[in-house]
Design an enzyme around this catalytic site. Structure first.
Site, PDB file in Angstrom:
ATOM      1  N   GLU A 161       0.814  -1.218   0.000  1.00 19.05           N
ATOM      2  CA  GLU A 161       0.000   0.000   0.000  1.00 19.05           C
ATOM      3  C   GLU A 161       0.853   1.276   0.000  1.00 19.05           C
ATOM      4  OE1 GLU A 161      -2.939  -0.467   3.099  1.00 19.05           O
ATOM      5  OE2 GLU A 161      -3.938  -2.060   1.985  1.00 19.05           O
ATOM      6  N   GLU A 306      -5.045  -8.330  -0.422  1.00 20.34           N
ATOM      7  CA  GLU A 306      -5.798  -8.108   0.812  1.00 20.34           C
ATOM      8  C   GLU A 306      -7.241  -7.831   0.442  1.00 20.34           C
ATOM      9  OE1 GLU A 306      -4.515  -5.172   3.619  1.00 20.34           O
ATOM     10  OE2 GLU A 306      -2.396  -5.664   3.382  1.00 20.34           O
TER      11      GLU A 306
END
Length: 529
Positions: A161, A306
């Protein structure tokens, strides 16, 4: 009259291939947690029951793994003993690593302790040459220890991320430079090793969010707009693919995180918690497939590394039956789109925000810290029971066949149509989760399967509010903040006690099943002989 979900098919129908993309990868918190005996025991359980083949986690190079340190004169020192212990444990349990290369070890981090209770160093390395050598030595060590044929089956994802400020204290351009250095370091060991990214979070409205920084005022400007009318796109992906193509870099897989309930955060850690429509996940996955197919790497695999109903480790919905039904609905509406959709996470042995304050605290895991199965565990176990050939499907049910045994399996679920959003998050307390659980009316499930052996036995297993629902059993005990060993044993037994009935095909080899589906329930129908 109750709504009816109806399916009719034959056990001998030709069908179509069914890829179990949902059980390819599962998430976990950080590498050091994987050294714990309870973490390893739970991984073995979900591997056996749910079929997960890879596991992904943060913190590979964090200080508590001792992989990289420097002497007083700045000379790098490498120590792979903790990594060896962890990776041996994974492989011994039949699970391969989906390697996330990050975060920076302290001596290389431009900033330290930027995110999580455990102080991950979410900042670019100060020296890309030393970072590249760390990556190269680590991958080469794995090849020496486990063999090239084994490591070629792994995946190497660059960072986590990087569009979120706490995870990457740098610009998009700096991440692209990091990807370039990392991908080349991995491939310097062997040209067939699989590397990819950008591992960004999340899908956000409009391509304006694909810039160097996230502007929270733009988020605010769209408030009050029907969010389902917005153009949701994965952050940085188009620019990432263009950059890699321009630099002739490998992209063996594309990764991103399609949480359906929030916006990407801005540089101040702020964001808007919004719940998107119930079809957000299948819509996002289908869009990803189109983007990759039309881009410079059309053959790249797609891994959503995720995913959950929300991105909060303190969302009480995660403990409940609606979360399980959300998983099944999202998966069955996303067939033939991606190569993996990694549930985040398999266990509540998870310390990003510190330890959970009680057994059911809204943690990501499908197992509690004590190893008690939540409904999401059963959802993945039931999905794993499906065969590899899809015979029939409708909104609310599928029928499959196992190619090896010929056994037929059906799966039905009831996601109430009154809930038009992805299952609502319950952050502050359990009130929203409990209101969601109480929503909806029963429906009927009508199943006819021809072509079975006459008298073939069929097991019908039910997960609902009264069966296999650990948090409901915990509530009946008075929601104890501290549990005794006897209570934990009782809860574990109740959590595993789904309701099972036996039916049989008639003398003509036809199974006729008519049953009631309570709201949020899941029913698995398995030919057992």
């Amino acid at each position: 009259m109750a709504e009816v979900v109806s399916l009719r098919t034959s056990a001998t129908a030709p069908g179509a291939p069914l890829n179990h993309f949902w059980s390819a990868v599962v998430g976990a918190g950080r590498a050091n947690e994987g050294l714990r005996a309870d973490w390893q025991a739970q991984l073995a359980e979900v591997r056996g029951a749910c079929g997960f083949r890879y596991v992904r986690f943060h913190g590979l190079f964090h200080d508590d793994m001792f992989v990289y340190t420097e002497d007083d004169d700045g000379t790098p020192q490498y120590n792979f003993q903790y990594l060896d212990t962890l990776f041996d444990a994974l492989l011994d349990r039949g699970v391969r690593p989906f390697v996330e290369l990050g975060f920076s070890p302290r001596p290389l981090a431009r900033e330290t302790g930027t995110v999580f209770w455990w102080g991950a160093h979410g900042a670019p390395p100060t020296d890309l040459d030393r970072w590249s050598e760390l990556v190269r030595r680590t991958v080469a060590h794995w090849v020496d220890r486990y063999g090239l044929a084994e490591v070629r089956r792994w995946y190497f994802e660059v960072w986590n991320e990087p569009n979120l400020r706490g995870f990457f204290r740098g610009t998009r351009g700096e991440y692209f430079a990091l990807y370039r250095a990392t991908a080349r370091a991995v491939r310097s060991v062997d040209t067939e090793l699989r590397v990819g990214g950008p591992a960004t979070s999340n899908f956000v409205p409009d391509s304006r969010f694909d810039g160097e920084t996230e502007d929270f005022t733009v988020h605010q400007a769209t408030l009050g707009v029907d969010i389902d009318t917005l153009d949701w796109r994965p952050v940085w992906l188009d620019a990432f693919l263009d950059f890699c193509a321009g630099e002739s870099l490998p992209v063996d897989f594309v990764s991103t995180h399609p949480y359906p309930t929030d916006w990407a955060l801005d540089e101040h850690g702020q964001g808007e918690k919004l719940t998107r429509g119930v079809d957000a996940t299948p819509t996002d996955l289908a869009l990803l497939r189109r983007i990759v197919a039309a881009g410079p790497y059309p053959d790249a695999e797609i891994h959503l590394t995720e995913w959950n109903s929300s991105s909060s480790p303190r969302d009480h919905t995660h403990d409940t039956l609606p979360a399980a039904t959300f998983v099944v609905r999202s998966v069955l509406h996303s067939l033939e789109t991606v190569d993996s959709l990694a549930y985040w996470t398999f266990t509540d042995v998870f310390e990003e925000g510190g330890a959970g304050p009680e057994m059911f605290h809204g943690g990501f895991g499908m197992l509690t810290l004590q190893g008690i199965p939540k409904p999401t565990f059963h959802a993945y176990r039931m999905l794993h029971a499906l065969g590899d050939t899809l015979l029939a499907r409708t909104d609310g049910a599928v029928v499959t066949r196992d190619g090896a045994t010929g056994a037929v399996t059906a799966l039905a679920y009831h996601y109430p149509p009154e809930v038009t959003r992805s299952v609502p998050a319950s952050f502050d307390d359990r009130a929203v989760a409990e209101r969601t659980e109480a929503t909806g009316e029963p429906r009927r499930f009508e199943l006819v399967v021809e072509g079975l052996p006459p008298g073939a036995p069929v097991a019908v297993e039910r997960l609902d509010g009264e069966h296999g629902n650990a948090v409901a059993a915990w509530r009946r005990l008075g929601s104890p903040r501290e549990t005794t060993r006897e209570q934990e044993r009782l809860l574990d037994r109740l959590a595993r006690a789904t309701h099972v009935e036996t039916h049989t095909a008639d003398a003509d080899g036809v199974l006729r099943l008519s049953t009631t589906l309570a709201p949020w329930s899941i029913v698995l129908v398995r030919q057992v002989g």
